[in-house]
Write a protein that holds these residues in place. Sequence first.
Motif, PDB file in Angstrom:
ATOM      1  N   GLU A  84       0.793  -1.228   0.000  1.00 22.02           N
ATOM      2  CA  GLU A  84       0.000   0.000   0.000  1.00 22.02           C
ATOM      3  C   GLU A  84       0.825   1.279   0.000  1.00 22.02           C
ATOM      4  N   ASN A  85       2.085   1.190   0.329  1.00 23.85           N
ATOM      5  CA  ASN A  85       2.944   2.378   0.311  1.00 23.85           C
ATOM      6  C   ASN A  85       3.914   2.387  -0.866  1.00 23.85           C
ATOM      7  N   ASP A  86       3.763   1.430  -1.775  1.00 26.42           N
ATOM      8  CA  ASP A  86       4.611   1.399  -2.964  1.00 26.42           C
ATOM      9  C   ASP A  86       4.288   2.609  -3.836  1.00 26.42           C
ATOM     10  N   ASP A  87       5.310   3.268  -4.329  1.00 25.00           N
ATOM     11  CA  ASP A  87       5.115   4.448  -5.174  1.00 25.00           C
ATOM     12  C   ASP A  87       5.168   4.035  -6.641  1.00 25.00           C
ATOM     13  N   VAL A  88       4.008   4.039  -7.300  1.00 22.55           N
ATOM     14  CA  VAL A  88       3.942   3.667  -8.715  1.00 22.55           C
ATOM     15  C   VAL A  88       3.787   4.881  -9.626  1.00 22.55           C
ATOM     16  N   ASN A  89       3.978   6.077  -9.067  1.00 23.68           N
ATOM     17  CA  ASN A  89       3.882   7.271  -9.906  1.00 23.68           C
ATOM     18  C   ASN A  89       4.986   7.329 -10.950  1.00 23.68           C
ATOM     19  N   ASP A  90       6.087   6.649 -10.686  1.00 25.85           N
ATOM     20  CA  ASP A  90       7.160   6.499 -11.664  1.00 25.85           C
ATOM     21  C   ASP A  90       7.348   4.994 -11.877  1.00 25.85           C
ATOM     22  N   PRO A  91       6.582   4.419 -12.832  1.00 29.80           N
ATOM     23  CA  PRO A  91       6.611   2.960 -13.021  1.00 29.80           C
ATOM     24  C   PRO A  91       7.995   2.402 -13.303  1.00 29.80           C
ATOM     25  N   VAL A 150      -0.083  -3.333 -11.425  1.00 26.55           N
ATOM     26  CA  VAL A 150      -1.527  -3.352 -11.147  1.00 26.55           C
ATOM     27  C   VAL A 150      -1.769  -3.577  -9.659  1.00 26.55           C
ATOM     28  N   MET A 151      -1.024  -4.492  -9.060  1.00 23.53           N
ATOM     29  CA  MET A 151      -1.195  -4.761  -7.626  1.00 23.53           C
ATOM     30  C   MET A 151      -0.841  -3.525  -6.791  1.00 23.53           C
ATOM     31  N   ALA A 152       0.248  -2.854  -7.127  1.00 22.81           N
ATOM     32  CA  ALA A 152       0.634  -1.651  -6.379  1.00 22.81           C
ATOM     33  C   ALA A 152      -0.409  -0.554  -6.565  1.00 22.81           C
ATOM     34  N   TYR A 153      -0.923  -0.425  -7.791  1.00 27.52           N
ATOM     35  CA  TYR A 153      -1.991   0.549  -8.026  1.00 27.52           C
ATOM     36  C   TYR A 153      -3.197   0.220  -7.140  1.00 27.52           C
ATOM     37  N   LEU A 154      -3.637  -1.033  -7.159  1.00 26.90           N
ATOM     38  CA  LEU A 154      -4.802  -1.435  -6.377  1.00 26.90           C
ATOM     39  C   LEU A 154      -4.544  -1.238  -4.877  1.00 26.90           C
ATOM     40  N   ALA A 155      -3.345  -1.543  -4.427  1.00 23.36           N
ATOM     41  CA  ALA A 155      -3.001  -1.359  -3.011  1.00 23.36           C
ATOM     42  C   ALA A 155      -3.084   0.111  -2.623  1.00 23.36           C
ATOM     43  N   ASN A 156      -2.533   0.988  -3.456  1.00 28.62           N
ATOM     44  CA  ASN A 156      -2.593   2.427  -3.194  1.00 28.62           C
ATOM     45  C   ASN A 156      -4.039   2.915  -3.225  1.00 28.62           C
ATOM     46  N   HIS A 157      -4.772   2.461  -4.220  1.00 23.71           N
ATOM     47  CA  HIS A 157      -6.173   2.850  -4.389  1.00 23.71           C
ATOM     48  C   HIS A 157      -7.001   2.401  -3.172  1.00 23.71           C
ATOM     49  N   LYS A 158      -6.758   1.203  -2.711  1.00 27.07           N
ATOM     50  CA  LYS A 158      -7.472   0.657  -1.555  1.00 27.07           C
ATOM     51  C   LYS A 158      -7.199   1.511  -0.321  1.00 27.07           C
ATOM     52  N   LYS A 159      -5.934   1.849  -0.114  1.00 27.05           N
ATOM     53  CA  LYS A 159      -5.561   2.651   1.055  1.00 27.05           C
ATOM     54  C   LYS A 159      -6.150   4.060   0.964  1.00 27.05           C
ATOM     55  N   GLU A 160      -5.978   4.706  -0.178  1.00 26.90           N
ATOM     56  CA  GLU A 160      -6.453   6.092  -0.350  1.00 26.90           C
ATOM     57  C   GLU A 160      -7.967   6.206  -0.198  1.00 26.90           C
ATOM     58  N   ASN A 161      -8.691   5.173  -0.609  1.00 26.04           N
ATOM     59  CA  ASN A 161     -10.150   5.210  -0.573  1.00 26.04           C
ATOM     60  C   ASN A 161     -10.736   4.432   0.596  1.00 26.04           C
ATOM     61  N   ASN A 162      -9.858   3.999   1.508  1.00 31.39           N
ATOM     62  CA  ASN A 162     -10.280   3.301   2.717  1.00 31.39           C
ATOM     63  C   ASN A 162     -11.225   2.128   2.404  1.00 31.39           C
ATOM     64  N   ILE A 163     -10.803   1.290   1.467  1.00 37.49           N
ATOM     65  CA  ILE A 163     -11.611   0.148   1.035  1.00 37.49           C
ATOM     66  C   ILE A 163     -11.299  -1.040   1.940  1.00 37.49           C
ATOM     67  N   SER A 164     -12.332  -1.604   2.499  1.00 38.42           N
ATOM     68  CA  SER A 164     -12.159  -2.728   3.420  1.00 38.42           C
ATOM     69  C   SER A 164     -12.004  -4.040   2.642  1.00 38.42           C
ATOM     70  N   GLU A 165     -11.561  -5.053   3.342  1.00 40.65           N
ATOM     71  CA  GLU A 165     -11.452  -6.390   2.740  1.00 40.65           C
ATOM     72  C   GLU A 165     -12.814  -6.841   2.208  1.00 40.65           C
ATOM     73  N   GLU A 166     -13.865  -6.565   2.949  1.00 40.79           N
ATOM     74  CA  GLU A 166     -15.213  -6.979   2.539  1.00 40.79           C
ATOM     75  C   GLU A 166     -15.676  -6.267   1.262  1.00 40.79           C
ATOM     76  N   ASP A 167     -15.143  -5.074   1.026  1.00 43.76           N
ATOM     77  CA  ASP A 167     -15.539  -4.304  -0.163  1.00 43.76           C
ATOM     78  C   ASP A 167     -14.686  -4.610  -1.397  1.00 43.76           C
ATOM     79  N   LYS A 209     -16.607  -5.777  -4.699  1.00 47.72           N
ATOM     80  CA  LYS A 209     -17.277  -4.683  -5.424  1.00 47.72           C
ATOM     81  C   LYS A 209     -16.264  -3.775  -6.109  1.00 47.72           C
ATOM     82  N   GLU A 210     -15.176  -3.467  -5.404  1.00 50.92           N
ATOM     83  CA  GLU A 210     -14.193  -2.532  -5.956  1.00 50.92           C
ATOM     84  C   GLU A 210     -13.415  -3.148  -7.115  1.00 50.92           C
ATOM     85  N   THR A 211     -13.034  -4.405  -7.001  1.00 51.47           N
ATOM     86  CA  THR A 211     -12.318  -5.032  -8.121  1.00 51.47           C
ATOM     87  C   THR A 211     -13.249  -5.195  -9.323  1.00 51.47           C
TER      88      THR A 211
END
Length: 182
Positions: A64-71, A124-141, A144-146
């Motif tokens: 979740e803290n991986d920086d993918v802004n510079d792939p 893709v995984m790093a993007y999803l991890a960052n997205h999950k953290k930034e949007n406070n997406i729970s495991e249960e959600d 729906k999010e994927t």
Amino acid sequence: MDLGKIIQSAVLNSSQIKKETNLDSGQLIKGLGTMVPEILEKLQNNAKDPQSRRSLDEALREHENDDVNDPGRYLDRFNRQEAEKMSGHVFGKDQDEVLNRTKAKTGMDTDQAKKLMLMAVPLVMAYLANHKKENNISEEDLPKETERLNKEHSGGILNSLKGILDKNNDDNIIDDIIGFGK
């Protein structure tokens, strides 16, 4: 950052990906346009199963803290063993099928498709991890999010990349990438 922009940046700015895969920008776009929807679909399927979802959530928290802004920089730091492990978790027994579909759709050889997979999955995984953290997406959600991300990006990645890169709308991105399509 949006997944499409991360992929676009990877294609345009990462000599590492081009060097590692021995693919030009056009081939990379075709390959990523094929592979990213496959990754998103598998993540969506994994998120539907409670045990797989728990495992996915743990992996996302690790990144979740991986920086993918510079792939390019991100992939330079990523090791192949970690990418293989990640790919194995995402695709499971379907990994060879995905490679074969990518090869059939793009004309890549097995080695090129595998190397591209080992770069695309971590992005893709790093993007999803960052997205999950930034949007406070729970495991249960996660299911729906994927699903939402899959619908948003599947099929559209290739077209959006072509649209962004084909500045003169001649259906040929190569001239634009090398500077002839001004």
